[in-house]
Design a protein around this motif. Structure first.
Motif, PDB file in Angstrom:
ATOM      1  N   UNK A 141       0.844  -1.187   0.000  1.00 63.65           N
ATOM      2  CA  UNK A 141       0.000   0.000   0.000  1.00 63.65           C
ATOM      3  C   UNK A 141       0.884   1.243   0.000  1.00 63.65           C
ATOM      4  N   UNK A 142       0.616   2.156  -0.931  1.00 64.50           N
ATOM      5  CA  UNK A 142       1.379   3.392  -1.052  1.00 64.50           C
ATOM      6  C   UNK A 142       0.413   4.570  -1.049  1.00 64.50           C
ATOM      7  N   UNK A 143       0.685   5.552  -0.190  1.00 67.05           N
ATOM      8  CA  UNK A 143      -0.128   6.771  -0.111  1.00 67.05           C
ATOM      9  C   UNK A 143      -1.610   6.454   0.042  1.00 67.05           C
ATOM     10  N   UNK A 144      -1.926   5.529   0.934  1.00 64.75           N
ATOM     11  CA  UNK A 144      -3.309   5.092   1.113  1.00 64.75           C
ATOM     12  C   UNK A 144      -3.753   5.304   2.560  1.00 64.75           C
ATOM     13  N   UNK A 145      -5.071   5.243   2.778  1.00 60.58           N
ATOM     14  CA  UNK A 145      -5.660   5.426   4.098  1.00 60.58           C
ATOM     15  C   UNK A 145      -6.701   4.335   4.298  1.00 60.58           C
ATOM     16  N   UNK A 146      -6.533   3.541   5.357  1.00 59.32           N
ATOM     17  CA  UNK A 146      -7.436   2.427   5.649  1.00 59.32           C
ATOM     18  C   UNK A 146      -7.933   2.628   7.065  1.00 59.32           C
ATOM     19  N   UNK A 147      -9.275   2.768   7.235  1.00 56.94           N
ATOM     20  CA  UNK A 147      -9.763   3.079   8.571  1.00 56.94           C
ATOM     21  C   UNK A 147     -11.172   2.572   8.836  1.00 56.94           C
ATOM     22  N   UNK A 148     -11.450   2.393  10.112  1.00 60.25           N
ATOM     23  CA  UNK A 148     -12.801   2.213  10.615  1.00 60.25           C
ATOM     24  C   UNK A 148     -12.960   3.215  11.753  1.00 60.25           C
ATOM     25  N   UNK A 149     -14.111   3.884  11.794  1.00 59.86           N
ATOM     26  CA  UNK A 149     -14.328   4.937  12.768  1.00 59.86           C
ATOM     27  C   UNK A 149     -15.727   4.828  13.345  1.00 59.86           C
ATOM     28  N   UNK A 150     -15.840   5.111  14.642  1.00 52.42           N
ATOM     29  CA  UNK A 150     -17.152   5.161  15.294  1.00 52.42           C
ATOM     30  C   UNK A 150     -17.301   6.495  15.997  1.00 52.42           C
ATOM     31  N   UNK A 151     -18.468   7.077  15.856  1.00 53.05           N
ATOM     32  CA  UNK A 151     -18.811   8.284  16.604  1.00 53.05           C
ATOM     33  C   UNK A 151     -20.119   8.009  17.332  1.00 53.05           C
ATOM     34  N   UNK A 152     -20.545   8.910  18.167  1.00 52.21           N
ATOM     35  CA  UNK A 152     -21.743   8.729  18.990  1.00 52.21           C
ATOM     36  C   UNK A 152     -21.561   7.502  19.877  1.00 52.21           C
ATOM     37  N   UNK A 153     -22.545   6.638  19.970  1.00 49.42           N
ATOM     38  CA  UNK A 153     -22.463   5.483  20.862  1.00 49.42           C
ATOM     39  C   UNK A 153     -22.248   4.166  20.130  1.00 49.42           C
ATOM     40  N   UNK A 154     -21.956   4.219  18.858  1.00 50.73           N
ATOM     41  CA  UNK A 154     -21.779   2.998  18.083  1.00 50.73           C
ATOM     42  C   UNK A 154     -20.410   2.382  18.264  1.00 50.73           C
ATOM     43  N   UNK A 155     -20.295   1.169  17.789  1.00 49.08           N
ATOM     44  CA  UNK A 155     -19.024   0.442  17.841  1.00 49.08           C
ATOM     45  C   UNK A 155     -18.333   0.527  16.488  1.00 49.08           C
ATOM     46  N   UNK A 156     -17.049   0.747  16.508  1.00 45.69           N
ATOM     47  CA  UNK A 156     -16.271   0.750  15.280  1.00 45.69           C
ATOM     48  C   UNK A 156     -15.898  -0.663  14.881  1.00 45.69           C
ATOM     49  N   UNK A 157     -15.684  -0.865  13.618  1.00 48.21           N
ATOM     50  CA  UNK A 157     -15.244  -2.172  13.138  1.00 48.21           C
ATOM     51  C   UNK A 157     -13.742  -2.330  13.288  1.00 48.21           C
ATOM     52  N   UNK A 158     -13.256  -3.489  12.935  1.00 46.65           N
ATOM     53  CA  UNK A 158     -11.824  -3.783  13.039  1.00 46.65           C
ATOM     54  C   UNK A 158     -11.154  -3.630  11.676  1.00 46.65           C
ATOM     55  N   UNK A 159      -9.844  -3.470  11.692  1.00 47.51           N
ATOM     56  CA  UNK A 159      -9.017  -3.503  10.490  1.00 47.51           C
ATOM     57  C   UNK A 159      -8.096  -4.706  10.637  1.00 47.51           C
ATOM     58  N   UNK A 160      -8.157  -5.654   9.671  1.00 44.41           N
ATOM     59  CA  UNK A 160      -7.322  -6.850   9.705  1.00 44.41           C
ATOM     60  C   UNK A 160      -6.503  -6.908   8.423  1.00 44.41           C
ATOM     61  N   UNK A 161      -5.197  -7.071   8.570  1.00 45.47           N
ATOM     62  CA  UNK A 161      -4.288  -7.180   7.428  1.00 45.47           C
ATOM     63  C   UNK A 161      -3.524  -8.487   7.593  1.00 45.47           C
TER      64      UNK A 161
END
Length: 176
Positions: A141-161
């Motif tokens: 991966x070059x110059x890339x962005x991989x994310x999971x985000x949670x706001x409020x009361x929710x749960x964020x997901x996972x990032x698996x590589x």
């Protein structure tokens, strides 16, 4: 290219099964606006390529609905993603709403990301989508962005590589 559930139902799915190479060059939209889930995006071929500026968006703007999942799978070759965005976002604050999962898989080859944004944001109270990158040979991966985000009361997901050799250059991973 799209499947739009504006009439009060879930959006249809977008499916590609290629015996050889699967190459996408257009925006893929499986949005559900009024009610219902966003459609799933499922692309499979010996190799899979998303050219520059290709965006995949299985979004739902519906209360209590789930954003569609995205799966890109190469069975014998590589998954190559040029600049663009893969979304799995949920912006509904209603119970039961959730983000879509993003899976990028190369059964026997590699995954190559160049200037690519991959993310699942959950602004609701449900579960956020997860991101999986899995390649037998490796991931670059070059110059890339991989994310999971949670706001409020929710749960964020996972990032698996997971893969053979994994190389990130000027690439950001985030799960928050």
């Amino acid at each position: 290219t799209g499947s739009d559930g504006r009439g009060g139902s879930s959006s249809g799915n977008f499916t590609v099964r290629a015996g050889d190479a699967a190459t996408l060059t257009a925006f893929v939209d499986t949005t559900s606006v009024n009610s219902g889930n966003g459609g799933n995006v499922d692309v499979q071929g010996a190799s899979v390529t998303l050219n520059n500026n290709v965006t995949i968006d299985p979004f739902t703007g519906s209360s209590g609905a789930k954003t569609g999942n995205t799966t890109l799978r190469a069975t014998t070759g590589d998954v190559t993603l040029g600049s663009g965005t893969l979304f799995g976002d949920n912006y509904s604050s209603q119970p039961g709403a959730g983000g879509g999962d993003i899976q990028i898989i190369s059964d026997q080859g590699s995954i190559v990301l160049q200037n690519r944004s991959i993310g699942s944001t959950n602004s609701g109270t449900g579960a956020g989508g997860s991101v999986l990158l899995s390649a037998l040979q490796g991931i670059q991966a070059t110059n890339s962005f991989i994310n999971t985000t949670a706001t409020n009361n929710g749960a964020g997901g996972s990032v698996t590589v997971q893969g053979g050799d994994v190389t990130f250059t000027n690439t950001r991973l985030a799960s928050n």
